[in-house]
Write a protein that holds these residues in place. Structure first.
Motif, PDB file in Angstrom:
ATOM      1  N   LYS A 150      41.694  -7.380  22.684  1.00 34.42           N
ATOM      2  CA  LYS A 150      40.909  -8.100  21.525  1.00 34.42           C
ATOM      3  C   LYS A 150      42.399  -8.840  20.948  1.00 34.42           C
ATOM      4  CE  LYS A 150      36.531  -5.643  22.030  1.00 34.42           C
ATOM      5  NZ  LYS A 150      36.252  -6.554  21.721  1.00 34.42           N
ATOM      6  N   VAL A 151      43.522  -7.984  20.444  1.00 35.12           N
ATOM      7  CA  VAL A 151      44.302  -7.957  20.601  1.00 35.12           C
ATOM      8  C   VAL A 151      45.679  -9.081  20.711  1.00 35.12           C
ATOM      9  CG1 VAL A 151      47.048  -6.906  19.402  1.00 35.12           C
ATOM     10  CG2 VAL A 151      44.808  -5.782  19.263  1.00 35.12           C
ATOM     11  N   PHE A 152      45.505  -9.332  22.018  1.00 30.58           N
ATOM     12  CA  PHE A 152      46.540 -10.600  22.769  1.00 30.58           C
ATOM     13  C   PHE A 152      45.761 -11.708  22.363  1.00 30.58           C
ATOM     14  CE2 PHE A 152      47.396 -12.896  26.390  1.00 30.58           C
ATOM     15  CZ  PHE A 152      48.756 -12.727  26.479  1.00 30.58           C
ATOM     16  N   SER A 153      43.988 -11.423  22.654  1.00 29.70           N
ATOM     17  CA  SER A 153      42.796 -12.635  22.137  1.00 29.70           C
ATOM     18  C   SER A 153      43.322 -13.322  20.482  1.00 29.70           C
ATOM     19  CB  SER A 153      41.914 -12.091  22.852  1.00 29.70           C
ATOM     20  OG  SER A 153      42.079 -11.499  24.130  1.00 29.70           O
ATOM     21  N   ALA A 154      43.670 -12.326  19.983  1.00 28.28           N
ATOM     22  CA  ALA A 154      43.587 -13.111  18.881  1.00 28.28           C
ATOM     23  C   ALA A 154      44.963 -13.447  18.106  1.00 28.28           C
ATOM     24  CB  ALA A 154      43.352 -11.626  17.348  1.00 28.28           C
ATOM     25  N   LEU A 155      46.083 -12.419  18.698  1.00 26.31           N
ATOM     26  CA  LEU A 155      47.496 -12.944  18.213  1.00 26.31           C
ATOM     27  C   LEU A 155      47.858 -14.595  19.496  1.00 26.31           C
ATOM     28  CD1 LEU A 155      48.592  -9.713  17.166  1.00 26.31           C
ATOM     29  CD2 LEU A 155      47.557 -11.422  15.844  1.00 26.31           C
ATOM     30  N   ILE A 156      47.538 -14.292  20.792  1.00 30.01           N
ATOM     31  CA  ILE A 156      48.600 -15.658  21.443  1.00 30.01           C
ATOM     32  C   ILE A 156      47.217 -16.454  22.389  1.00 30.01           C
ATOM     33  CG2 ILE A 156      49.043 -15.679  23.969  1.00 30.01           C
ATOM     34  CD1 ILE A 156      50.859 -14.031  21.744  1.00 30.01           C
ATOM     35  N   VAL A 157      46.023 -16.052  22.406  1.00 32.92           N
ATOM     36  CA  VAL A 157      45.286 -17.260  23.008  1.00 32.92           C
ATOM     37  C   VAL A 157      44.689 -18.487  21.913  1.00 32.92           C
ATOM     38  CG1 VAL A 157      42.873 -17.461  24.300  1.00 32.92           C
ATOM     39  CG2 VAL A 157      44.672 -15.560  24.942  1.00 32.92           C
ATOM     40  N   ALA A 158      43.990 -17.314  20.627  1.00 37.02           N
ATOM     41  CA  ALA A 158      43.760 -17.604  19.687  1.00 37.02           C
ATOM     42  C   ALA A 158      44.583 -19.170  19.203  1.00 37.02           C
ATOM     43  CB  ALA A 158      43.087 -17.470  18.582  1.00 37.02           C
ATOM     44  N   PRO A 159      45.996 -18.521  18.977  1.00 34.72           N
ATOM     45  CA  PRO A 159      47.013 -19.782  18.407  1.00 34.72           C
ATOM     46  C   PRO A 159      46.924 -20.677  19.187  1.00 34.72           C
ATOM     47  CG  PRO A 159      46.948 -17.428  17.535  1.00 34.72           C
ATOM     48  CD  PRO A 159      46.742 -17.281  18.671  1.00 34.72           C
ATOM     49  N   LEU A 160      47.507 -20.730  20.488  1.00 30.42           N
ATOM     50  CA  LEU A 160      47.410 -21.261  21.625  1.00 30.42           C
ATOM     51  C   LEU A 160      46.745 -22.550  21.909  1.00 30.42           C
ATOM     52  CD1 LEU A 160      49.242 -21.746  23.645  1.00 30.42           C
ATOM     53  CD2 LEU A 160      48.452 -20.815  25.354  1.00 30.42           C
ATOM     54  N   ILE A 161      45.683 -21.913  21.378  1.00 29.12           N
ATOM     55  CA  ILE A 161      44.588 -22.926  21.537  1.00 29.12           C
ATOM     56  C   ILE A 161      44.178 -24.394  20.711  1.00 29.12           C
ATOM     57  CG2 ILE A 161      41.583 -23.557  22.175  1.00 29.12           C
ATOM     58  CD1 ILE A 161      41.583 -20.842  23.705  1.00 29.12           C
TER      59      ILE A 161
END
Length: 341
Positions: A150-161
């Motif tokens: 969830k941390v990785f999704s919030a701080l890496i995946v979502a910003p990348l998209i």
């Protein structure tokens, strides 16, 4: 022949957990920034149309003058308007174009702040509220893996998209400007592509991802902690606790005991807990910390990759990141003991 069961590696487990988070939150991660970019382009198109209408009418009525001569050429001829443009005017044009592109492409990033905030706030609470936590705990998945996904999704995946959506918005907006210039007799290479710095802006946005992840870590950690701890209404707990703390500090002048101001508490405690998910917040803190005016006056200088990485030298970033890691650790421990609401 008996089938051979190969255990899933930790990396493979994390990949599937990230896919789960994306599938369950595709609306916020993907659709929201894309729609924001489209709306931004539509609003910019309307603004350009209104501006062109006003300029056409001024040209038709003789309201535009170049070297003392009225411009009345059945419309707007940019080749005539820009034939004697100076180097200083060209530099100002470039800064203006960069600013316009940044503002137009910022909509997906503004949406990203809300997506990350509410995603982290409900990431662990929703599992307990709908009792799906019982299902996920029955799988061979550790609480650490689940929370970190969830941390990785919030701080890496979502910003990348969001940055991909923002970059596409910027490039499409520049293309629209080029088409407008060409359709009015101007040279797009001279007036748009040459003075502007779209590639530097786009590269700067992608370089900012690790800076954003570290800067937003205390906010994400705090929201995940509240999500794992709150029995109900995690939003109120996450927002009101820092705000009440700020009010108490302001009324009691408590920070004066540490030779600090009340504003310091609001900026470095309340602000970092609640506003860290907003892209570009590190730039504001750098500006408040004495960044040179020369750097702040130029959009390109401010958003260039080298300038973005300057934030990594800020002690505030690493101190906040350390608190974020501590919050995430507590959230993991709370999830281990989580029961039904």
């Amino acid at each position: 022949m008996n089938a051979v069961n190969h255990p899933v590696s930790p990396a493979g487990t994390l990949r599937w957990l990230l896919k789960r988070e994306y599938w369950e939150n595709r609306g916020g991660f993907l659709y929201a920034p894309v729609i924001a970019g489209i709306v931004s382009l539509l609003m910019s198109g309307i603004g350009i149309g209104l501006g062109l209408f006003a300029l056409h009418r001024a040209a038709r009525d003789g309201g535009l003058h170049i070297d003392g001569e009225s411009v009345n050429i059945n419309g707007l001829d940019l080749a005539v308007l820009t034939r004697d443009i100076s180097a200083k005017d060209m530099a100002d044009l470039g800064n203006g174009l960069d600013l316009a592109m940044v503002l137009t492409s910022s909509w997906p990033l503004i949406v990203l702040a809300f997506v990350v905030f509410f995603y982290c706030l409900g990431a662990l609470y929703d599992d307990r509220r709908d009792r799906s936590i019982l299902f996920w705990k029955s799988l061979p998945l550790s609480d650490t893996q689940t929370v970190l996904s969830k941390v990785f999704s919030a701080l890496i995946v979502a910003p990348l998209i969001a940055i991909i959506a923002s970059s596409l918005t910027l490039l499409v907006f520049m293309l629209v400007l080029c088409l407008v210039v060409v359709s009015h007799g101007g040279d797009a290479m001279q007036l748009i592509v040459g003075p502007a710095n779209p590639m530097s802006l786009v590269l700067g946005m992608f370089v900012s991802i690790p800076v954003y992840a570290l800067w937003a870590l205390p906010t994400a950690g705090w929201l995940l902690l509240c999500s794992a701890w709150a029995k109900s209404k995690p939003f109120l707990w996450a927002v009101m606790l820092p705000l009440f703390a700020g009010i108490i500090v302001s009324t009691t002048k408590l920070m004066h005991l540490f030779d600090l101001t009340t504003g310091w508490f609001w900026q470095h405690i309340v602000g970092r807990l609640l506003l860290g998910a907003m892209p570009g917040m590190d730039l504001l803190y750098r500006a408040g910390g004495g960044e040179s005016r020369q750097d702040l006056d130029s959009i390109v200088a401010l958003m260039a990759p080298a300038a973005q990485l300057k934030s990594l030298a800020m002690p505030d970033l690493w101190i906040g990141a350390a608190f974020g890691v501590a919050f995430i650790f507590i959230a993991i421990r709370l999830r281990k003991r989580a029961g039904e609401i």
